[in-house]
Motif scaffolding. Structure first.
Motif, PDB file in Angstrom:
ATOM      1  N   VAL A  68      26.233  -0.989  96.004  1.00 17.57           N
ATOM      2  CA  VAL A  68      26.469  -0.971  94.558  1.00 17.57           C
ATOM      3  C   VAL A  68      27.673  -1.831  94.190  1.00 17.57           C
ATOM      4  O   VAL A  68      27.673  -2.513  93.163  1.00 17.57           O
ATOM      5  CB  VAL A  68      26.635   0.482  94.064  1.00 17.57           C
ATOM      6  CG1 VAL A  68      27.201   0.516  92.650  1.00 17.57           C
ATOM      7  CG2 VAL A  68      25.291   1.199  94.111  1.00 17.57           C
ATOM      8  N   ALA A  69      28.689  -1.841  95.049  1.00 20.14           N
ATOM      9  CA  ALA A  69      29.832  -2.725  94.797  1.00 20.14           C
ATOM     10  C   ALA A  69      29.373  -4.178  94.741  1.00 20.14           C
ATOM     11  O   ALA A  69      29.735  -4.931  93.821  1.00 20.14           O
ATOM     12  CB  ALA A  69      30.887  -2.541  95.880  1.00 20.14           C
ATOM     13  N   LEU A  70      28.541  -4.608  95.702  1.00 18.60           N
ATOM     14  CA  LEU A  70      28.061  -5.982  95.733  1.00 18.60           C
ATOM     15  C   LEU A  70      27.157  -6.278  94.539  1.00 18.60           C
ATOM     16  O   LEU A  70      27.255  -7.349  93.918  1.00 18.60           O
ATOM     17  CB  LEU A  70      27.319  -6.251  97.038  1.00 18.60           C
ATOM     18  CG  LEU A  70      28.164  -6.195  98.314  1.00 18.60           C
ATOM     19  CD1 LEU A  70      27.283  -6.369  99.548  1.00 18.60           C
ATOM     20  CD2 LEU A  70      29.258  -7.241  98.304  1.00 18.60           C
ATOM     21  N   LEU A  71      26.288  -5.342  94.198  1.00 18.10           N
ATOM     22  CA  LEU A  71      25.384  -5.545  93.067  1.00 18.10           C
ATOM     23  C   LEU A  71      26.141  -5.636  91.748  1.00 18.10           C
ATOM     24  O   LEU A  71      25.695  -6.321  90.818  1.00 18.10           O
ATOM     25  CB  LEU A  71      24.359  -4.413  93.004  1.00 18.10           C
ATOM     26  CG  LEU A  71      23.321  -4.351  94.137  1.00 18.10           C
ATOM     27  CD1 LEU A  71      22.525  -3.065  94.051  1.00 18.10           C
ATOM     28  CD2 LEU A  71      22.402  -5.560  94.108  1.00 18.10           C
ATOM     29  N   THR A  72      27.258  -4.945  91.654  1.00 19.27           N
ATOM     30  CA  THR A  72      28.053  -4.973  90.427  1.00 19.27           C
ATOM     31  C   THR A  72      28.921  -6.222  90.357  1.00 19.27           C
ATOM     32  O   THR A  72      29.097  -6.815  89.290  1.00 19.27           O
ATOM     33  CB  THR A  72      28.928  -3.709  90.327  1.00 19.27           C
ATOM     34  OG1 THR A  72      28.108  -2.536  90.481  1.00 19.27           O
ATOM     35  CG2 THR A  72      29.614  -3.619  88.968  1.00 19.27           C
ATOM     36  N   HIS A  73      29.463  -6.643  91.485  1.00 22.77           N
ATOM     37  CA  HIS A  73      30.284  -7.856  91.526  1.00 22.77           C
ATOM     38  C   HIS A  73      29.459  -9.123  91.316  1.00 22.77           C
ATOM     39  O   HIS A  73      29.949 -10.094  90.721  1.00 22.77           O
ATOM     40  CB  HIS A  73      30.980  -7.981  92.887  1.00 22.77           C
ATOM     41  CG  HIS A  73      32.245  -7.208  93.027  1.00 22.77           C
ATOM     42  ND1 HIS A  73      33.380  -7.490  92.295  1.00 22.77           N
ATOM     43  CD2 HIS A  73      32.567  -6.168  93.846  1.00 22.77           C
ATOM     44  CE1 HIS A  73      34.349  -6.659  92.638  1.00 22.77           C
ATOM     45  NE2 HIS A  73      33.887  -5.846  93.588  1.00 22.77           N
TER      46      HIS A  73
END
Length: 339
Positions: A68-73
């Motif tokens: 989720v961190a990667l998808l949000t960034h």
């Protein structure tokens, strides 16, 4: 005490203690998708404050928290720079690429477990229609049981800032790093834009991770958590275990580190074993076999109640459910293989 099994596969195999189970049983709960679970809110706020961030978000797993961190960034066609053996690149099922259309740019690590920052800078793409857009630099601490130094993280932060990159930390075992460096965890985490922290490894909770970052970032990440199925309901039962873990199981990580050093010392008596990196920095011991008999050793250990993983190198991990007596039993049993 009779010891049937010594499980050194990972620090994820620990079981909740009675006190943690009691905290779970007594947890005040609510519907977390409606943001009404008070125990989840307390856990998120506690870890955000400890790590120098504005907000946190509770996840079932570290893989999902990192995803989720990667998808949000990042958006589709964007790129992040990451170490060749980093968990987010090698061990998380290619989720960022499969679900987000995100391109990883892996960089090989040195013997110290980190990427050469000159190589990192060279890998940052120019603004050109031929290239993916480099948007994020991701680190891991600890990495393969090694502690990443404050100086390195600061230098990486300055590099990311220079090139306008976001800065993410897979901090699955960042409390191990903080204890090993004898620093508050916030000293290690506040320099990052986002940090994913596992509660189910050395800290001993049965499940769960927390992603911390700015209020704006966490607000946006809630949509992705829902999309990938991470929204849970009365999850305060699980969050209570996480709260107990960070309140009671952080400083005791030193015991795991000391025990790993003891384990490395005991393994050195076997001529076939070549301990990597000299010793254990945290709770992991890695070694190679000069004879190359990896599969035989793994099977011998399994049949004699000593569990571990890996080959070239072998990995053994100490944790809160392992004491010196377990290590002595493991060494005694494995000794029969090397005689």
């Amino acid at each position: 005490m009779s010891i049937e099994k010594v499980d050194l596969r990972s620090d994820t195999v620990t079981r909740p203690c009675k006190e943690m189970m009691q905290a779970m049983q007594n947890a005040e709960v609510g519907d977390d998708v409606y943001e009404e679970d008070p125990t989840v809110i307390e856990l998120q706020n506690t870890l955000a404050n400890m790590t120098g961030h504005e907000a946190g978000l509770f996840f079932p797993s570290g893989v999902q928290s990192n995803l989720v961190a990667l998808l949000t960034h990042l958006g589709r066609g964007d790129e992040y720079i990451v170490a060749q053996n980093a968990h987010t690149y090698k061990y998380e099922g290619g989720g960022a690429a499969a679900l987000g259309g995100i391109q990883p740019q892996p960089i090989e690590e040195g013997v110290d477990g980190v990427m050469d920052l000159n190589k990192v800078e060279s890998a940052i793409k120019a603004e050109d229609i031929h290239f993916a857009k480099t948007r994020l630099l991701a680190l891991e601490n600890t990495t393969g049981g090694l502690v990443v130094s404050m100086d390195y993280m600061q230098s990486a932060r300055e590099l990311a800032k220079k090139h306008g990159l976001d800065f993410h930390l897979d901090g699955a075992r960042v409390f191990n790093a903080a204890v090993a460096l004898d620093r508050p965890v916030g000293n290690l985490t506040s320099m990052f834009d986002t940090v994913s922290i596992c509660l189910s490894k050395g800290l001993g909770a049965p499940v769960g991770s927390v992603l911390v970052g700015s209020e704006s970032f966490i607000s946006r990440s809630k949509r992705w958590r829902k999309t990938v199925g991470g929204g849970m309901r009365q999850s305060g039962i699980l969050a209570a275990a996480g709260l107990y873990a960070i309140q009671n199981n952080v400083q005791r990580l030193n015991e795991d580190h000391d025990l790993a050093s003891y384990l490395a010392g005991q393994l050195r008596q076997f001529d076939d074993i070549d301990i990597l990196r000299g010793d254990a920095q945290t709770n992991m011991v890695f070694f190679n076999l000069n004879s190359g008999r990896y599969d035989e050793l793994l099977e011998f250990g399994k049949s004699n109640g000593v569990l571990f993983g890996g080959r070239q190198p072998v990995r053994m991990v100490t944790h809160k459910d392992i004491g010196k007596e377990h290590i002595d039993v493991a060494i005694d049993r494995l000794g029969r293989f090397f005689r």
